[in-house]
Design a protein around this motif. Structure first.
Motif, mmCIF file in Angstrom:
data_model
loop_
_atom_site.group_PDB
_atom_site.id
_atom_site.type_symbol
_atom_site.label_atom_id
_atom_site.label_comp_id
_atom_site.label_asym_id
_atom_site.label_seq_id
_atom_site.Cartn_x
_atom_site.Cartn_y
_atom_site.Cartn_z
ATOM 1 N N THR A 142 0.964 -1.241 -0.160
ATOM 2 C CA THR A 142 0.414 -0.076 -0.072
ATOM 3 C C THR A 142 0.947 0.911 0.072
ATOM 4 O OG1 THR A 142 -1.575 -1.261 0.684
ATOM 5 C CG2 THR A 142 -1.726 1.010 1.309
ATOM 6 N N ILE A 143 0.509 1.794 -0.910
ATOM 7 C CA ILE A 143 1.589 3.412 -1.525
ATOM 8 C C ILE A 143 0.759 4.518 -0.858
ATOM 9 C CG2 ILE A 143 3.278 4.655 -3.195
ATOM 10 C CD1 ILE A 143 2.924 2.099 -4.076
ATOM 11 N N ALA A 144 1.012 5.308 -0.108
ATOM 12 C CA ALA A 144 0.487 6.685 0.065
ATOM 13 C C ALA A 144 0.829 7.357 -0.781
ATOM 14 C CB ALA A 144 0.830 7.137 1.520
ATOM 15 N N VAL A 145 -0.609 8.451 -1.201
ATOM 16 C CA VAL A 145 0.063 9.516 -2.765
ATOM 17 C C VAL A 145 -0.860 10.549 -2.473
ATOM 18 C CG1 VAL A 145 -0.465 9.449 -5.138
ATOM 19 C CG2 VAL A 145 0.423 7.609 -4.604
ATOM 20 N N GLU A 146 -0.075 11.455 -2.512
ATOM 21 C CA GLU A 146 -1.152 12.811 -2.235
ATOM 22 C C GLU A 146 -1.351 12.921 -3.122
ATOM 23 O OE1 GLU A 146 0.851 15.361 0.088
ATOM 24 O OE2 GLU A 146 0.604 14.147 2.194
ATOM 25 N N GLY A 147 -2.615 13.861 -3.481
ATOM 26 C CA GLY A 147 -2.687 14.720 -4.558
ATOM 27 C C GLY A 147 -3.560 14.551 -5.602
ATOM 28 N N MET A 148 -4.250 12.507 -5.742
ATOM 29 C CA MET A 148 -5.583 12.179 -6.494
ATOM 30 C C MET A 148 -6.824 12.207 -6.285
ATOM 31 S SD MET A 148 -4.436 8.209 -6.657
ATOM 32 C CE MET A 148 -4.283 8.011 -4.425
ATOM 33 N N SER A 149 -7.037 13.233 -6.550
ATOM 34 C CA SER A 149 -8.976 13.511 -6.018
ATOM 35 C C SER A 149 -10.149 13.868 -7.004
ATOM 36 C CB SER A 149 -8.539 15.241 -6.307
ATOM 37 O OG SER A 149 -8.689 15.947 -6.896
ATOM 38 N N CYS A 150 -9.275 12.430 -8.195
ATOM 39 C CA CYS A 150 -11.280 12.115 -9.121
ATOM 40 C C CYS A 150 -10.524 11.115 -9.662
ATOM 41 C CB CYS A 150 -10.959 13.612 -10.062
ATOM 42 S SG CYS A 150 -10.046 13.586 -11.247
ATOM 43 N N ASP A 151 -11.808 10.555 -10.309
ATOM 44 C CA ASP A 151 -11.803 9.143 -11.078
ATOM 45 C C ASP A 151 -10.718 9.587 -12.646
ATOM 46 O OD1 ASP A 151 -13.626 8.250 -9.829
ATOM 47 O OD2 ASP A 151 -15.356 8.350 -11.127
ATOM 48 N N HIS A 152 -10.627 11.016 -12.610
ATOM 49 C CA HIS A 152 -9.223 11.230 -13.588
ATOM 50 C C HIS A 152 -7.602 9.938 -12.998
ATOM 51 C CE1 HIS A 152 -6.581 12.943 -17.388
ATOM 52 N NE2 HIS A 152 -6.001 13.396 -15.965
ATOM 53 N N CYS A 153 -6.958 10.954 -12.110
ATOM 54 C CA CYS A 153 -6.345 11.259 -11.050
ATOM 55 C C CYS A 153 -6.130 9.137 -11.175
ATOM 56 C CB CYS A 153 -6.315 11.467 -9.862
ATOM 57 S SG CYS A 153 -6.784 12.921 -9.757
ATOM 58 N N LYS A 154 -7.085 8.578 -10.620
ATOM 59 C CA LYS A 154 -7.348 7.613 -10.302
ATOM 60 C C LYS A 154 -7.057 6.069 -11.900
ATOM 61 C CE LYS A 154 -10.417 3.578 -9.574
ATOM 62 N NZ LYS A 154 -9.966 2.605 -8.832
ATOM 63 N N LYS A 155 -7.467 6.673 -12.881
ATOM 64 C CA LYS A 155 -7.251 6.042 -13.979
ATOM 65 C C LYS A 155 -5.469 6.362 -13.840
ATOM 66 C CE LYS A 155 -8.021 3.949 -17.485
ATOM 67 N NZ LYS A 155 -7.562 2.356 -17.723
#
Length: 67
Positions: free
Chosen positions: A5-18
């Motif tokens: 499990t990697i902690a990642v900051e800055g993802m906020s939406c489905d586009h970020c997820k993809k």
């Protein structure tokens, strides 16, 4: 195989997820990847643990902070 499990900051939406999932999947040792923007985490399963640093670098290279 190992799960990480990697902690990642800055993802906020489905586009970020993809975007994160697509970048991570380019590593041949990735078995599965699921990014969860609401929790700021990326769960990844690797066939070779040595690939973990490359996976983190791929996430960083597309503009997200890896913790």
């Amino acid at each position: 195989m190992a799960k990480h499990t990697i902690a990642v900051e800055g993802m906020s939406c489905d586009h970020c997820k993809k975007a994160v999932e697509t970048a991570v999947q380019e590593n041949k040792d990735v078995v599965s990847v699921v990014a969860t923007p609401a929790e700021d985490i990326v769960d990844v399963e690797l066939s070779n643990d040595a690939a973990l640093e490359d996976v983190k670098q791929r996430i960083y290279d597309i503009g997200y902070d890896v913790k």
